[in-house]
Design an enzyme around this catalytic site. Structure first.
Site, mmCIF file in Angstrom:
data_model
loop_
_atom_site.group_PDB
_atom_site.id
_atom_site.type_symbol
_atom_site.label_atom_id
_atom_site.label_comp_id
_atom_site.label_asym_id
_atom_site.label_seq_id
_atom_site.Cartn_x
_atom_site.Cartn_y
_atom_site.Cartn_z
ATOM 1 N N TYR A 1 -11.606 -28.588 0.734
ATOM 2 C CA TYR A 1 -12.287 -27.795 1.763
ATOM 3 C C TYR A 1 -12.153 -28.480 3.118
ATOM 4 O O TYR A 1 -12.387 -29.691 3.239
ATOM 5 C CB TYR A 1 -13.781 -27.646 1.427
ATOM 6 N N GLU B 1 -12.198 -22.042 9.040
ATOM 7 C CA GLU B 1 -12.492 -22.560 7.712
ATOM 8 C C GLU B 1 -11.256 -22.405 6.838
ATOM 9 O O GLU B 1 -10.725 -21.309 6.703
ATOM 10 C CB GLU B 1 -13.658 -21.789 7.085
#
Ligand code: GDP
Ligand code: MN
Length: 395
Positions: free
Chosen positions: A109, A197
């Site tokens: 992530y 993101e």
């Protein structure tokens, strides 16, 4: 403003962030064609909506034949996809992203956000990305990596390397991850993003690092200087009433109540909503018609408020500073004559030329309820809503 995954990948790719080969499709035929362009024998067909968590909602389909791709596209296109992020109404799928499917070794992530309190862009990363990131981040908060960027100098190579090593990458992958992270940072800065993101950033089994899924949001107030980004806006993913409001220069947010609000100034709109609640009502919307509201704009505001079928009464509250109450009154009358208003209407005017404005309303012969103070206006509109049976209202 949000954009689709395929658009975000195209933008990031322009900043050197590696992304899987793929292309957008609007039909099943086009999806099959995209798969043939991409080549190989495994593809993913991904619903393009302004939401994450599509995987768990059936919006990401792995395919191994042309027929699979066609079927996945048919299943998704035209459908309303409900994810944990969309709310119960879901979002419509009109576009697909068809990509080569990659053999994934690790899912990581990486997210870039604006920390308003620290007045800095913060890059966060976690060694376990993918669909469970929220739960994993809660379970292993110590594993969250953070790098704050000093705005005067921008993100430094060593910061990206800290993150890459923190993610537990091997040396050959570190330099690829650094390129991806620095590229994402430059895209954030140069395109006026508020959020980038990458979840997951993957390491493939053959050692490549790529952004497998990307989300980007942008600062609405900077879009005037980013036409290339602004044109990516997809109105089909937004509340149609909010989109129409934007076209008329109105600031509209749909809410759950049944009292429509037409107000000038965001602060007054907030105060009016509070007063309606205080009087026992629930506002159906937030609507700021701005300073110099012309009759045309007032009419557009009425149409917008009335397009919400929940609305059972309307309150117009205008404080005329820049404006003049007599003009506003004329605008309201013109709007009511032009737009059929089937619910009770309460108008409260204050400020410049207020006496003249009230006289114009009284002389109009229209069944408009008036009020002198905000408290009175709120009480009156709530009472009018309570009295209003079907069909009672301004003719
Ligand atoms: P999201 O659920 O909306 O965040 O959609 P993602 O694009 O992140 O996809 C969800 C999950 O699908 C990923 O976390 C992967 O596990 C899986 N996935 C997506 N693309 C591929 C791919 O090319 N290969 C493989 N093996 N899995 C994929
Ligand atoms: Mn994702």
């Amino acid at each position: 403003m949000d954009i689709h995954e395929y658009q975000a990948k195209e933008l990031l790719s322009g900043f050197g962030v590696p992304v899987p080969r793929g292309g957008v499709a609007y039909s099943a035929e086009q999806a099959v064609y995209r798969a043939s362009e991409v080549g190989g024998t495994r593809w993913v067909v991904k619903a393009q909506i302004h939401s994450g968590a599509r995987g768990k909602a059936g919006g990401v389909k792995l395919c191994t034949t042309d027929a699979d791709v066609r079927q996945a596209a048919k299943d998704l296109l035209g459908k309303t996809l409900v994810t944990v992020q969309t709310g119960a109404e879901g979002l419509p799928v009109h576009r697909l992203l068809v990509e080569q499917a990659l053999p994934i070794a690790r899912e990581l992530y990486v997210g870039l956000v604006l920390d308003r309190k620290r007045e800095r862009i913060v890059v966060v990363a976690h060694p376990h990305g993918g669909m469970e990131i929220e739960e994993i981040a809660q379970r292993e908060p110590a594993a969250i990596l953070r790098e704050e960027v000093e705005p005067a100098v921008g993100m430094q190579g060593f910061q990206a390397r800290e993150l890459a090593f923190g993610l537990g990458l091997e040396p050959p992958q570190v330099s690829q991850a650094v390129t991806a992270i620095l590229g994402a940072y430059r895209a954030f800065r140069e395109l006026d993003a508020t959020m980038v993101e990458i979840n997951p950033l993957v390491v493939t089994q053959d050692g490549h690092v790529l952004a497998l899924d990307v989300k980007m949001s942008f600062d609405d107030n900077a879009m005037f200087r980013r036409p290339n980004v602004a044109e990516l806006r997809d109105y089909a993913q937004e509340d149609p009433r909010e989109a129409e409001a934007a076209e008329h220069g109105l600031n509209y947010v749909a809410l759950d109540g049944d009292i429509g609000c037409i107000i000038n100034g965001a602060g007054l709109a907030m105060a009016t909503m509070d007063m309606i609640k205080h009087a026992g009502g629930e506002p159906a919307n937030f609507l700021d018609i701005g300073g110099g509201a012309s009759p045309d704009r007032v009419a557009a505001a009425f149409r917008l408020v009335l397009s919400d079928k929940k609305v059972r009464a309307i309150l117009v509250n205008v404080f005329a500073g820049i404006n003049r109450c007599d003009w506003v009154a004329q605008g309201v009358i013109q709007a009511v004559r032009e737009v059929h208003v089937p619910v009770p209407l309460v108008v409260r005017l204050a400020g410049t030329n207020v006496t003249e404005g009230r006289r114009i309303l009284a002389d109009s012969g229209l069944p408009i309820l008036t009020a002198d103070t905000l408290a009175e206006a709120a009480a009156r509109v709530v009472a009018a809503r309570d009295r209003a049976g079907a069909g009672a209202g301004v003719a």
